[in-house]
Structures are given as C-alpha cells and as structure tokens.
Design a protein around this motif. Sequence first.
Motif, mmCIF file in Angstrom:
data_model
loop_
_atom_site.group_PDB
_atom_site.id
_atom_site.type_symbol
_atom_site.label_atom_id
_atom_site.label_comp_id
_atom_site.label_asym_id
_atom_site.label_seq_id
_atom_site.Cartn_x
_atom_site.Cartn_y
_atom_site.Cartn_z
ATOM 1 N N PRO A 1 -45.333 -32.849 -0.274
ATOM 2 C CA PRO A 1 -45.667 -33.751 0.832
ATOM 3 C C PRO A 1 -44.428 -34.429 1.419
ATOM 4 O O PRO A 1 -43.583 -34.941 0.694
ATOM 5 C CB PRO A 1 -46.599 -34.774 0.180
ATOM 6 C CG PRO A 1 -47.205 -34.051 -0.981
ATOM 7 C CD PRO A 1 -46.127 -33.118 -1.469
ATOM 8 N N GLY A 2 -44.323 -34.366 2.743
ATOM 9 C CA GLY A 2 -43.226 -35.014 3.444
ATOM 10 C C GLY A 2 -41.956 -34.195 3.560
ATOM 11 O O GLY A 2 -40.988 -34.649 4.165
ATOM 12 N N LEU A 3 -41.932 -32.990 2.986
ATOM 13 C CA LEU A 3 -40.720 -32.178 3.012
ATOM 14 C C LEU A 3 -40.891 -30.950 3.898
ATOM 15 O O LEU A 3 -41.999 -30.448 4.092
ATOM 16 C CB LEU A 3 -40.347 -31.721 1.602
ATOM 17 C CG LEU A 3 -39.960 -32.802 0.612
ATOM 18 C CD1 LEU A 3 -39.621 -32.182 -0.729
ATOM 19 C CD2 LEU A 3 -38.794 -33.630 1.132
ATOM 20 N N LYS A 4 -39.786 -30.480 4.430
ATOM 21 C CA LYS A 4 -39.713 -29.213 5.164
ATOM 22 C C LYS A 4 -38.738 -28.337 4.395
ATOM 23 O O LYS A 4 -37.592 -28.723 4.153
ATOM 24 C CB LYS A 4 -39.202 -29.420 6.591
ATOM 25 C CG LYS A 4 -40.086 -30.317 7.420
ATOM 26 C CD LYS A 4 -41.383 -29.633 7.717
ATOM 27 C CE LYS A 4 -42.232 -30.516 8.631
ATOM 28 N NZ LYS A 4 -43.581 -30.010 8.778
ATOM 29 N N ILE A 5 -39.167 -27.167 3.973
ATOM 30 C CA ILE A 5 -38.362 -26.284 3.143
ATOM 31 C C ILE A 5 -38.109 -24.980 3.892
ATOM 32 O O ILE A 5 -39.044 -24.344 4.380
ATOM 33 C CB ILE A 5 -39.060 -25.988 1.795
ATOM 34 C CG1 ILE A 5 -39.392 -27.286 1.063
ATOM 35 C CG2 ILE A 5 -38.221 -25.057 0.940
ATOM 36 C CD1 ILE A 5 -38.195 -28.119 0.685
ATOM 37 N N ARG A 6 -36.847 -24.590 3.959
ATOM 38 C CA ARG A 6 -36.459 -23.353 4.643
ATOM 39 C C ARG A 6 -36.553 -22.172 3.680
ATOM 40 O O ARG A 6 -36.138 -22.247 2.536
ATOM 41 C CB ARG A 6 -35.042 -23.487 5.164
ATOM 42 C CG ARG A 6 -34.608 -22.302 6.009
ATOM 43 C CD ARG A 6 -33.362 -22.573 6.805
ATOM 44 N NE ARG A 6 -33.487 -23.727 7.672
ATOM 45 C CZ ARG A 6 -34.038 -23.725 8.886
ATOM 46 N NH1 ARG A 6 -34.547 -22.619 9.359
ATOM 47 N NH2 ARG A 6 -34.090 -24.820 9.613
ATOM 48 N N ASP A 7 -37.106 -21.087 4.187
ATOM 49 C CA ASP A 7 -37.158 -19.830 3.439
ATOM 50 C C ASP A 7 -35.831 -19.109 3.663
ATOM 51 O O ASP A 7 -35.497 -18.770 4.804
ATOM 52 C CB ASP A 7 -38.321 -18.978 3.949
ATOM 53 C CG ASP A 7 -38.533 -17.720 3.145
ATOM 54 O OD1 ASP A 7 -37.547 -17.156 2.625
ATOM 55 O OD2 ASP A 7 -39.686 -17.283 3.055
ATOM 56 N N PRO A 8 -35.045 -18.885 2.605
ATOM 57 C CA PRO A 8 -33.727 -18.279 2.795
ATOM 58 C C PRO A 8 -33.774 -16.823 3.251
ATOM 59 O O PRO A 8 -32.828 -16.335 3.843
ATOM 60 C CB PRO A 8 -33.083 -18.400 1.410
ATOM 61 C CG PRO A 8 -34.223 -18.488 0.468
ATOM 62 C CD PRO A 8 -35.317 -19.189 1.204
#
Length: 64
Positions: free
Chosen positions: A7-14
């Motif tokens: 929750p609250g995070l944005k995670i990049r797919d490498p």
Amino acid sequence: MLVKPAPGLKIRDPELKDLIPDEGREVAADDLYWHRRLRDGDVVLVETSDAPAEVQPAHNLGSE
C-alpha cells in the motif's frame, strides 16, 4: 508468483520497464529481485486459490 505493490508504493518491473499494476502481476518465482522486494516489504504476495470452488447442492423446488 503473483505480487502487488505494498500500500502506498509504486514498484517498477525491471524486465518490462513499467510500474506493476495495483491489482498485481505474475512474476518469476525464482527471480532474486522479487524475493528481495518481498523481504523488504515493497511488494506483497497475492495468494491464489488453486482449489476448485465448493459446489452448492441444487435445490429441488418442485418436490414437496
């Protein structure tokens, strides 16, 4: 394995170079990158139910 951002995070797919959608994405279970993200709390594992849905018995409406 299916992961989604904490929750609250944005995670990049490498691999795909985009952000993982809030509903989650299937990623390689043997990828150390995703295991580190899990360990650090950046993503959460989405449990998928492989068990079939429980079948409810049909009600016989005309037999009384």
